[in-house]
Write an enzyme that holds these catalytic residues in place. Structure first.
Site, PDB file in Angstrom:
ATOM      1  N   TYR A 290     -27.041 -48.078  19.336  1.00 20.44           N
ATOM      2  CA  TYR A 290     -27.790 -46.893  18.874  1.00 20.44           C
ATOM      3  C   TYR A 290     -27.987 -45.832  19.968  1.00 20.44           C
ATOM      4  CZ  TYR A 290     -32.318 -49.457  19.909  1.00 20.44           C
ATOM      5  OH  TYR A 290     -33.372 -50.135  20.449  1.00 20.44           O
ATOM      6  N   GLU A 291     -28.467 -44.693  19.559  1.00 23.81           N
ATOM      7  CA  GLU A 291     -28.550 -43.505  20.442  1.00 23.81           C
ATOM      8  C   GLU A 291     -27.191 -43.119  21.011  1.00 23.81           C
ATOM      9  OE1 GLU A 291     -30.876 -41.427  20.640  1.00 23.81           O
ATOM     10  OE2 GLU A 291     -32.405 -42.626  19.647  1.00 23.81           O
TER      11      GLU A 291
END
Lengths: 598, 598
Positions: free
Chosen positions: B435-436
């Site tokens: 994620y990110e």
């Protein structure tokens, strides 16, 4: 969830063009196991595993095997039916002796079948795997009477088998076990103690379970020299072969694990259970090693198998998932068009191919070591098995972890969602680097027991045999140039670190042990690179079908991009033990906090 | 389960002796954030995280957050109480502006607090993490009125915040999102669409949730240039500041994930929900990057934090678990006495120390880039932040996976049993590499956006600045000799591969992208080695307490045994794209089976 495609084509390619299966098919007793027959068997088995076993994998994870209030263990939905079909088809018996109802095929073919089975459902495949280990022990050390009594139904799979080693304070240190075996007047033994981590220690797949149990007689020497091994069936067997009363072994727990939920990992309590001695007293460790060496190769293959299954899923996802635009694309691209996704796919595929060839080469040497008419050839093959087994186990399972992680990564956020299914592979395979001897123990085995064989000559001869490919690579032309260069360079790395180990081991075993894990990794990388080079050479001149045409790019990718990592590990191999032991336990724990300074 | 020991001593050592925190405490506005105060804050925070937050970690995993039949989301036992105590203590507000009730401390200290929080409970810590991201966006782009309305309660933590980017077909490709925002007569917008993977998208920790939602106005340009960002509260807010009626945003699902079960990952449905534009229309991506850059550093720190927690557990186990005999031992040994276990412990500890220093150095540059009076200094710090952020994110989270795996491995079979607790860390941290911005996207960002800054001069200057340590290492004597040699060698590796990237990127972006991930890894290894060398130098002359005396052995271990891996990656960096794309999708799938040949 993507469909499982049994990698039969690559298995048969590797057998024919890389690991020299033709030698095995010519050995006495294996005449019926010719290449055509093998292709047919593997194709049929692949179909069976895909259609019957693979569909049970997800339910196995979701439901898990469970311990009921009445002490019985229930396997997940579909396991029972799949196991019955497995027994009916006789897949477990293929590599076992015809005398006891087996197919009399080589271990090599048995291993290929295991790979397919473990790809379909790793947890499920543990039941036949453990049964096979128990069979091998009885074949090697059982009396004729014991063999007649136990083996036919174990070979068919009607009866399952287990291996009972571990106790709460005797894991890697098997010699610390305390389970007691007291001889009775009738020649049987009363077995009492608790065993943990018993894979398929209880279940509902078969009517009978034949436990092979390590225990200690009252006067036995301490440590591993005082271990004996016993057959302890779940049900006593009547003289007519029918099942009699329940023996004194009971399941007191089923572990809650991170993966392989379908496989019941049991805590078994033995209370004066009736056991039958296998072989003589106090030779249990020798018998265990028969089972363990075979099981270690199978566990290495688990790493490969689960990686293959996860790879297939990540490839399917990469082709279907449209996201962003690749360089030069005018429309949205499937993520397979992005270089970094390609890197993850090629890394998986190249390592998987290398591992498959390594496992099969090990198995080919098992077959030579047991079936070759020439004693010297058998002895040399046995040395090679000894050398390759810890490498296959550790490198295969370390890569199992790393490659399933890449497969998960390709899925992006979906990889972390359990419904996608790829996370299961990542969780399942994690145990393989631990059981059947942790990977650290394999590395210790490699440098402590295998390198010293003939004062290092055994290992050095194997390295020299890998160098023999150089002439063929040189003659193969420009396309093979980088493979040749890198293989030579990293064979040098392997040889240099091997010489360091041979020098250091006898005088400073702690330093040798300190470098043992990265040293094993160098072996894995180099043997893999050598086999991929052989594979690319073997593919020349064949019709450019999918498998054959893939070998040169895979071998080149491996040689240029994976193999050079070996050189990066030399520092870790040869640094010695000083810095590893420089910090005491308190300092490792930051127990003495820094005082504030301004 | 072992007790969590907050690594406050190493944090304060790193701040004082490695990353130059003293410069930050001298910046205008940070005068109150002197070293003594910081030590006090971190010590107190460490105690709070250990006593209040850490005990919720296990229940969080076992229970998970769940969606109720009425559409509400319930967090696991203890989360609500821990969050209330967290808000009461004001930990989330420490690095936020005093104007809105914050403590006005530097980002560096905020990051250290985040580390402690994530060590205690990664899933729990995501709630304040996302709130902080939303706050940063509003601080940067909100109107004064918006700031007054939303920020005070978000800063205190009474209201939580979220970031809504992802949609089913817009993950890494944010520009593909389709959520609509239609302007109404009153100046508000009606937001309609579905968002997935929304961390803490709904929960029972706070009375209000302030969603920042990416959406597209009807006439917006295609792709990322047409994205706007909106405040969409869960409850509309009355003029007197009290909560009004429920807004049109509803939770339609909570994902079943492999880890961070305590964090509700929501599917949110927006149906003409009332939204308030932040900044101007079509500048949403710019605002998102404010949040994302900050979040990427925090996510890199997650890798470090979970690794630290798992390391502590594995160290405790290694000290307690007695098994076998080490070389020279006459009695059974704790496994910490075995070299391979030591290798796994030292590998964890050295990488964790390096990562902690890397994250803090990044944060120090964030603070310089926002608070230094000199514009040129600010600009250079901003470049360094840009360069280090993808490295911190990817290297930190890749190592998060690798190091938690080592911690699990040290536990042997117990590591695979969920009750032991170490498996949770391995599962939890796995999302951080995804994620990110996946780690592959970070690598693309590094070579595509960060390397080209000033035609490569920004990166090359950073490399040159690392070389400046050489004189000090040379003067430090024999104990530092191997550190100096290896650091120089691998700085050369980094510089050579950087030059290759700078040459290749503009003309053959696919080849540059093909090597981007291993190239980023080289950066991580080298920056880590440099910081550990600085750390060993910084420890000289200090009282030999636990932290100070550990630095030289850790730095030497890193330099001799981990850093040389950089050289092994050069082949993968510079091989180009040819072999990655040599196999088409069918060949990758073995679609054309080898015909049987005898």
């Amino acid at each position: 969830m993507s469909e499982f495609r049994p990698p039969v084509a690559d298995l048969t390619f590797a057998l024919e063009h890389v690991v020299g299966y033709d030698q095995i098919a010519q050995l006495p007793g294996f005449e019926h196991a010719d290449h055509d027959t093998v292709v047919e068997i593997l194709s049929e088995a692949g179909g069976f595993m895909a259609e019957v076993v693979a569909p049970t994998n997800r339910a196995g994870d979701l439901e898990g095997s469970r311990l009921n209030a009445d002490g019985t263990v229930t396997t997940p939905t579909g396991f029972k039916e799949a196991y019955a079909a497995f027994v009916e088809a006789g897949w477990g018996s293929v590599p076992l002796p015809e005398e006891f109802g087996g197919g009399g095929f080589p271990r090599t073919i048995g291993l290929a079948l295991q790979e397919l089975e473990m790809e379909a459902n790793m947890a499920f495949a543990l039941a036949p795997l453990l049964t096979q280990g128990a069979i091998e022990a009885l074949l090697g050390y059982g009396t004729d009477e014991q063999k007649q009594q136990w083996l036919p139904k174990m070979v068919s799979g009607e009866w399952a088998g287990t291996m009972n080693l571990t106790e709460p304070h005797a894991g890697s240190d098997v010699g610390a076990l305390t389970t007691k075996a007291v001889k009775r007047a009738d020649g049987t033994y009363g077995i009492t103690g608790q065993k943990i981590f018993i894979t398929f220690g209880d279940h509902d797949l078969s009517e009978q379970i034949v436990h092979l149990v390590l225990a200690r007689t009252p006067d036995a020497p301490a440590g591993t020299k005082g271990i004996s091994i016993f057959i302890v069936p779940k049900f006593l067997v009547n003289d007519d072969g029918s099942l009699g009363e329940r023996n004194g072994v009971h399941t007191v727990g089923v572990e809650h694990k991170m993966g392989i939920h379908g496989s019941p990992t049991c805590v078994l309590s033995y209370e004066d259970a009736t056991g039958y001695l296998v072989g003589d007293e106090n030779i249990g460790m020798r018998i265990m090693f028969v089972m363990m060496n075979s099981a270690r190769l199978s566990v290495g293959t688990q790493g490969l198998a689960v990686a293959e299954r996860a790879y297939q899923q990540s490839l399917d996802y990469a082709k279907e998932r449209v996201q962003g635009r690749a360089i030069g694309a005018t429309e949205s691209s499937p993520i397979i068009d992005f270089p970094d996704v390609r890197r993850m796919l090629m890394t998986q595929k190249a390592y998987i191919a290398a591992l498959r060839r390594m496992m099969l080469l090990n198995a080919v040497n098992v077959d030579i070591s047991t079936h070759h008419p020439d004693a010297a050839t058998r002895a040399r093959a046995d040395e090679i098995v000894g050398l390759l087994t810890p490498i296959c186990k550790s490198f295969g399972t370390d890569l199992g972890n790393e490659l399933t992680s890449l497969a998960l990564q390709i899925h992006g956020g979906m990889g972390f969602i359990e419904e996608t299914g790829v996370a299961q592979h990542y969780r399942d395979v994690r145990i393989a680097a631990i059981y059947e001897g942790t990977n650290g123990i394999q590395a210790a085995d490699l440098i402590g027991r295998k390198l010293p064989v003939r004062d290092g000559a055994s290992a050095l001869e194997f390295i020299a045999s890998m160098r023999e490919l150089d002439g063929e690579l040189a003659a193969a032309g420009e396309e093979f140039a980088s493979i040749r260069t890198q293989l030579t360079a990293q064979l040098d790395t392997l040889e240099q670190t091997t010489m360091w180990m041979l020098r250091t081991g006898p005088t400073d075993p702690n330093s040798a042990l300190s470098g043992s894990s990265p040293y094993l990794r160098i072996w894995g990388l180099v043997v893999g690179g050598w086999l991929m080079a052989k594979s690319a050479l073997g593919a020349r001149g064949l019709d450019a079908d999918g498998i054959a045409e893939a070998q040169l790019p895979l071998a080149r990718f491996y040689a240029e991009q994976l193999l050079p990592q070996a050189a990066g590990l030399v520092g870790a191999v040869t640094a010695g033990s000083h810095d590893l032991f420089a910090l005491d336990a308190d300092t490792l724990a930051d127990r003495a906090p820094s005082r504030a300074r301004v």
